[in-house]
Design an enzyme around this catalytic site. Structure first.
Site, PDB file in Angstrom:
ATOM      1  N   SER A  87       0.867  -1.169   0.000  1.00 53.99           N
ATOM      2  CA  SER A  87       0.000   0.000   0.000  1.00 53.99           C
ATOM      3  C   SER A  87       0.908   1.225   0.000  1.00 53.99           C
ATOM      4  CB  SER A  87      -0.939  -0.022   1.204  1.00 53.99           C
ATOM      5  OG  SER A  87      -1.830   1.071   1.171  1.00 53.99           O
ATOM      6  N   TYR A  99      -5.246   8.095  -7.224  1.00 51.28           N
ATOM      7  CA  TYR A  99      -4.284   7.190  -6.586  1.00 51.28           C
ATOM      8  C   TYR A  99      -4.773   6.815  -5.195  1.00 51.28           C
ATOM      9  CZ  TYR A  99       0.338   5.350  -5.278  1.00 51.28           C
ATOM     10  OH  TYR A  99       1.373   4.540  -4.887  1.00 51.28           O
ATOM     11  N   LYS A 108      -5.598   3.066  -3.352  1.00 46.54           N
ATOM     12  CA  LYS A 108      -4.908   2.671  -2.124  1.00 46.54           C
ATOM     13  C   LYS A 108      -5.857   2.586  -0.933  1.00 46.54           C
ATOM     14  CE  LYS A 108      -0.778   2.161  -3.793  1.00 46.54           C
ATOM     15  NZ  LYS A 108      -0.204   0.792  -3.895  1.00 46.54           N
TER      16      LYS A 108
END
Length: 277
Positions: free
Chosen positions: A135, A149, A153
């Site tokens: 991660s 993004y 994540k």
């Protein structure tokens, strides 16, 4: 030290490459995936049969299962599954094309989910194992210019945290690795920017536009990060989160404190919407 067998997505560069090199050097076996034929042939030449390679683009979700099945089928027991493949797409949310949005989510979120799901039947059948998901501090704290993004994540964070509890009865443990910035090839090979809109000039989201042009100093040493990830596979119980990098620790703890500061004053008002008993 007993040799282990590892499955790692994305061994041609970045953390995946560093992990594979360290593991092979110490005598472990690695089943690695690459998107381009030949991109890890130097490792295969050096380490021979201890490196198994599969061609895989994790956005091809059906192919993910085929490659995972093939690795377990040919190598037998795989002790640790490392889900590493991914890339960064940065810019204001409005600047992305629909195709960019879909590709980023298919790679960073759906590819990770499918790799874990494809591994679970094998890990259950062999009586346990470890899943390590790469991660980021971006999975714990959010910043303008990184909304897409973060979406991948943060999604991975929720999926893996829930999965850890689901599979614990089968002897399968899960670790989320939270690196800060590290001196890998990420900025050169795995970082992409949206096409800028003038409306976002001089706004917070525009700060990410310098990533490709300026060498942003980061503290993380990829050799040390990979070594800590490898060491974590021997820790019992497995750490649910492995924080690596002073910048990650500072960014994550600041974000969590801010979130609590936003939520805690609402205790009384939150209760006002409870049903009358």
């Amino acid at each position: 030290m007993t040799a282990r067998t590892w499955f790692i997505t994305g061994v041609s560069s970045g953390f995946g490459r560093e992990l594979a090199e360290q593991l092979l050097a110490r005598g472990d076996r690695v089943a690695g995936t690459v998107r381009r034929e030949g991109s890890a042939d130097d490792l295969r030449t050096k380490h021979g049969e201890r490196l198994w390679l599969g061609l895989l683009d994790v956005t091809d979700l059906d192919r993910v299962r085929d490659v995972v099945d093939a690795a377990f089928g040919e190598l037998g027991r795989i002790d640790v599954v490392v889900i590493n493949a991914g890339y960064g797409l940065f810019g204001a949310a409005e600047e992305f094309s629909d195709e960019q949005v879909v590709h980023q989510i298919r790679t960073n979120l759906l590819g990770s989910i499918q790799t874990a799901r494809a591994s679970l039947p094998h890990l259950r059948a062999q009586g346990g194992g470890r899943i390590i998901q790469l991660s980021s501090v971006a999975g714990l704290a959010a910043h303008p210019g990184a909304s897409l993004y973060h979406a991948g994540k943060w999604g991975v964070e929720g999926f893996m945290e829930a999965l850890a509890a689901e599979v614990a009865p089968f002897g399968i443990e899960v670790t989320l690795v939270e690196p800060g910035g590290a001196r890998t090839s990420f900025a050169g090979s795995s970082l992409r920017l949206s096409e800028p809109l003038a409306a976002y000039d001089n706004t917070p989201a525009a700060a990410v536009r310098v990533f490709k042009d300026i060498a942003v100093p980061v503290p993380g040493d990829p050799v040390k990060v990979a070594a800590r990830i490898i060491d974590s596979a021997s820790r019992q119980p497995a750490p649910l989160r492995l924080v690596l990098g002073s910048d990650c620790y500072q960014g994550a703890t600041a974000a969590l404190r801010e979130r609590l500061a936003q939520i805690e004053p609402q205790q009384a008002s939150a209760a006002e919407t409870d049903a009358d008993t």
